[in-house]
Design a protein around this motif. Sequence first.
Motif: not given
Length: 152
Positions: A13-22, A58-71
């Motif tokens: 849905a997003l890959k064709h946009k410029p700067g699509a990664l974020l 992913i690791s640069f931005y604190h926002h992203f999680r790489t494991a499922a969060p808790g409740t």
Amino acid sequence: QWTPELIQAEIDALKHKPGALLPILHAIQDKFGYVPPEAVPQIGDALQQTRAEVHGVISFYHHFRTAAPGTHTLQICRAEACQSMGSRALEAHAKASLGVDYHGTTADREITLEPVYCLGNCACAPSVRIGDDIHGRVTPEKLDRLVSRMTT
Ligand code: FES
């Protein structure tokens, strides 16, 4: 729950946009609660970037999680106004009492601890957010009460 097909739909849905990664990373985390490590090669292939490049973002931005969060997610504000009002002590207390570091989830999978950088509640520092609710003037004792309310 994510599947490779559902991840691919978000990418497509997003890959064709410029700067699509974020935008892709945001879309995946919004939908599934985190960016599964298995999604990294899929994203890299779609954007013709290496896994290391995707992982680096992913690791640069604190926002992203790489494991499922808790409740529940408990965010502690680390920005300046809150720091000047004791958020460092509050985060030390939270880490010790929950037994997790930032981005960690308690063993019972109830609470994920996250840093956040200003919740727009500086006048009532230090601030925390639990889910969608922002709480101000949070002392360690108040935090304990909020946490026990979360888990009962
Ligand atoms: Fe913490 Fe603004 S600095 S809410």
